[in-house]
Structures are given as C-alpha cells and as structure tokens.
Design a protein around this motif. Structure first.
Motif, PDB file in Angstrom:
ATOM      1  N   ALA A 111       0.829  -1.208   0.000  1.00  0.00           N
ATOM      2  CA  ALA A 111       0.000   0.000   0.000  1.00  0.00           C
ATOM      3  C   ALA A 111       0.865   1.260   0.000  1.00  0.00           C
ATOM      4  O   ALA A 111       0.533   2.250  -0.656  1.00  0.00           O
ATOM      5  N   PHE A 115       0.962   4.238  -2.673  1.00  0.00           N
ATOM      6  CA  PHE A 115       0.896   5.644  -2.252  1.00  0.00           C
ATOM      7  C   PHE A 115       1.978   6.471  -2.957  1.00  0.00           C
ATOM      8  O   PHE A 115       1.707   7.551  -3.494  1.00  0.00           O
ATOM      9  N   GLU A 150      -5.637  10.840   1.609  1.00  0.00           N
ATOM     10  CA  GLU A 150      -4.564  10.012   1.063  1.00  0.00           C
ATOM     11  C   GLU A 150      -4.161   8.931   2.057  1.00  0.00           C
ATOM     12  O   GLU A 150      -3.982   7.760   1.685  1.00  0.00           O
ATOM     13  N   THR A 154      -4.755   4.773   1.752  1.00  0.00           N
ATOM     14  CA  THR A 154      -3.624   3.846   1.806  1.00  0.00           C
ATOM     15  C   THR A 154      -3.833   2.791   2.887  1.00  0.00           C
ATOM     16  O   THR A 154      -3.579   1.598   2.670  1.00  0.00           O
ATOM     17  N   THR A 206      -5.433   0.300  -7.466  1.00  0.00           N
ATOM     18  CA  THR A 206      -4.196   1.047  -7.687  1.00  0.00           C
ATOM     19  C   THR A 206      -4.263   1.825  -8.991  1.00  0.00           C
ATOM     20  O   THR A 206      -3.908   3.015  -9.047  1.00  0.00           O
TER      21      THR A 206
END
Length: 225
Positions: A111, A115, A150, A154, A206
C-alpha cells in the motif's frame, strides 16, 4: 493476527517466515520469467509466448480503459503488481507455506508503494508545482483533508487485502478441519478464485488511484492555462 515467526536475525533485524517466503517467491518468478522469455520469436510464436502476449495485451487494455495513451508508462508497474499480488495470494496453497499477503507488514508495504506511485506518476504527468497545487485547491484550508484522504485510502488498501487473505486461509483451514479431506478440491478451487479476485481488485484500485490523480492534475493544469 498470529505472531510472526522469526527464521533468523542479523542483530536487531529479524527475518521472518513471511520475508523468506517472499524471497523464495521472487526467485521463482525471476527464474520463470527468464525461461519464458529467452526464446521469443516474431515469426512463429509458440503457445507460451502467445499466452504471455495475450496477458500483456489484457493489462494494456485495462490501463487504456482508464488512462488512454498511458499504457506504455503504467504497464511495467501495474503488470508487476498484479503478478506479485496474485502469486503471493496463491502461495498459501503450497503445504507448509502462508501467503505473504496474509501478513499485514506485506500489505502495508504494498500500500505504501502504491501511495508513492500515485504521486510519482502524477508529478511525471504535470510537473511538481502543478501537482502540489491540487492540494491547495480550491482553498488552502483543505490541505489537511486532502492529506487525511490520502492516508486513509492507503490504510484501507493495506487492511482490505490483509483481512481478505487472512480470513480466506482461516476459513479454508476450518473447513478442512471439520470436513477432513472429503472436500479438498472445491475448497482449493474457491481459494484460487478468491485469491485471483483479490489480486485483481488490489491492482484495479491502484490503477484507479493513479488514473484519478493523473487526470485530476491534468485537468487542473489546463484550467490554469
């Protein structure tokens, strides 16, 4: 979540069973990739080459569906991510091994990689200044909310994959304990399907995050012009 099994240690650095399994998986993938691509032909491709080209084309089409014209840029990362997560999810089928993605440390690392990739591809698309401006729009007071979004996204990506794979392995184990070896084939098939579905979901999310970031920044850059 069970405690990580430490295989060996280098001082304060502990090498767990998950790390060793991941190393072994990467070694196998590397050898298989070398063997599968060493005799490529443009004149008379074999069945294996045709299958590999079909898989690559499917990934390219998936990328083109979300980010037109960016398949050449995103294919190496998205394709590798799909392959890694898919194989990692299926590793639990090997007797004595557990899926690396059933360990929160692995999914957290994946993850975090996603990010970073979202910002990397976004910056490559429009430049650092134009990309950073998005977090201050339409008002700088929204910056903390952008950052929180954000981080939460994540975290959700890591926990979702970890929880699904861990619960999948636990469910398979409980069913085998209750039913013995009477239903191994159906359980095996369900495990394979669910493992591949979870890999597809992780890779698709993703791709959506990267595509959303790149398109949002491009649209904002055009508006500024």
């Amino acid at each position: 979540m069970e405690e990580a099994v430490v295989i060996f240690a280098f001082g304060p650095v502990h090498i767990t069973a998950t790390v060793v399994t991941t190393w072994g998986m990467l070694l196998v993938l590397g050898v298989c990739a070398r063997l599968a691509t060493r005799d490529l032909s443009t004149d008379a491709p074999g069945m294996l080459q045709t299958a590999l080209e079909g898989a690559v084309l499917a990934v390219e089409n998936a990328i083109e569906g979300l980010v037109a014209g960016r398949s050449a840029l995103l294919l190496p990362f998205i394709g590798t991510l799909w392959l890694f997560v898919g194989v990692a999810n299926l590793t639990g089928l090997v007797p004595g091994l557990h899926s690396p993605t059933g360990d929160l440390s692995t999914t957290a690392a994946l993850a975090f990689l996603v990010f970073l990739s979202v910002h990397w591809f976004g910056i490559r698309a429009v430049g650092f200044k134009a990309y950073a401006r998005h977090y201050l729009s339409p008002n700088p007071i929204l910056l903390p909310f952008h950052l929180l979004g954000e981080l939460s996204r994540t975290l959700a990506l890591a926990v979702r994959l970890f929880g699904n794979i861990m619960s999948l392995e636990m469910a398979a184990l409980l069913i085998l304990l209750v039913a013995g070896l009477l239903v191994p084939v159906p359980i095996l098939m369900l495990h394979i399907v669910e493992a591949l579905v979870q890999a597809y979901i992780f890779g698709t999310l993703t791709l959506i995050y990267i595509a959303g970031g790149m398109e949002a920044q491009q649209e904002q850059s055009k508006e500024k012009e």
